[in-house]
Write an enzyme that holds these catalytic residues in place. Sequence first.
Site, PDB file in Angstrom:
ATOM      1  N   CYS A  10       2.828  -4.831   6.859  1.00 24.03           N
ATOM      2  CA  CYS A  10       2.541  -4.540   5.459  1.00 24.03           C
ATOM      3  C   CYS A  10       3.755  -3.891   4.776  1.00 24.03           C
ATOM      4  O   CYS A  10       4.685  -3.410   5.436  1.00 24.03           O
ATOM      5  CB  CYS A  10       1.323  -3.625   5.342  1.00 24.03           C
ATOM      6  SG  CYS A  10      -0.222  -4.412   5.870  1.00 24.03           S
ATOM      7  N   HIS A  61       0.827  -1.215   0.000  1.00 22.61           N
ATOM      8  CA  HIS A  61       0.000   0.000   0.000  1.00 22.61           C
ATOM      9  C   HIS A  61       0.856   1.257   0.000  1.00 22.61           C
ATOM     10  O   HIS A  61       2.082   1.215   0.174  1.00 22.61           O
ATOM     11  CB  HIS A  61      -0.938  -0.002   1.209  1.00 22.61           C
ATOM     12  CG  HIS A  61      -0.236   0.050   2.534  1.00 22.61           C
ATOM     13  ND1 HIS A  61       0.158   1.236   3.112  1.00 22.61           N
ATOM     14  CD2 HIS A  61       0.121  -0.943   3.405  1.00 22.61           C
ATOM     15  CE1 HIS A  61       0.740   0.984   4.273  1.00 22.61           C
ATOM     16  NE2 HIS A  61       0.733  -0.336   4.480  1.00 22.61           N
TER      17      HIS A  61
END
Length: 255
Positions: free
Chosen positions: A231, A215
Site C-alpha cells: 500500500c 492510507h
Amino acid sequence: MRELPQGPMPPRNGDAIETDFLLSRRAVLSGAGALALLGVAGCSTSGGGDLPALQLDDTVTGSVPIRPSISVDKNITGPDVMYASLTDNGFNVPEVPYLKVKPEFRRQIVVDTTGEAPGTIVVHLKERMLYLVQPGGDAIRYGVGIGKDGFRWSGRANIQYGREWPTWTPPPEMIQRKPELVKWQGGQPGGLTNPLGARALYIYQDGKDTGYRIHGSPEWWSIGQAMSSGCVRLINQDIIDLYSRVSKKNPVVVM
C-alpha cells in the site's frame, strides 16, 4: 620641450584625487559596458568600426520558458502548521517532528509534470511521491512510503471509495507470515495505532478491488522508504488533507 597641459590644483590633505576618480570612473564605465554587452543573451558585437551603442535585443525574451504560476492554497502553509497536532473524530493526532522529515517529502505545491488531467492521483514509486493534479498547471505533492520489493503494484485504476479512521483487516497470507495478527482477522478498529491511519482510499481496477490502499500511517518516519506490504502510506496529517480533496472515482496512476 612641449609644455604639459595644466591639471587641477594639487589636492589638500583629505581631498579626493579627481584624476584618479576620473580614471576609475572611465574604467568602471567601460568595463560595465563590456560586461553588459557580454551579458546580453544571443547578442554579439559587429566587426570593424567603433563599438556600437549598447542595444538590448528583446527578441530573445520569447525563447525563455515561462514557469507556470503556482496556486495559492490556504491549506498549504508552513510545516509547523500543517504537521501540528489536531483532534479528528475524537482522536488526538500527535504532531509530526517535521524537521526529521526530509523537506522534499513535506506537503507542498509544485509545477505539474505528470501530464495527467486535474483530479488524477499519480504515485511515483521511484520518487516516493504522490501528486494530486490541480487545474492550471500545478499539483499538490506529498511524500509517501511504498511497498517492499515483491509487494508493489502499478497501473491505472480508480478510487472506489474512502473511509475515515478505517477498520484494518489483515489478509490471510499476511496472517500466515505473522501469526500474531490472527487476533485482528475480524478487523482492527480504527484508531491511532491502526496501520491504515486516519483515512484510507480504496483502489479498484475494472470494478475489482486491487487490495491496495492509499492510507495514513502513525509511522511518519517511514515516509520515503519501501517497507509496506504494497500500500501507499502518507503522514496522517497529509492523508487527512488529501482525503478532503478527493471525490469518488478519482483516477489513480501508480508508476
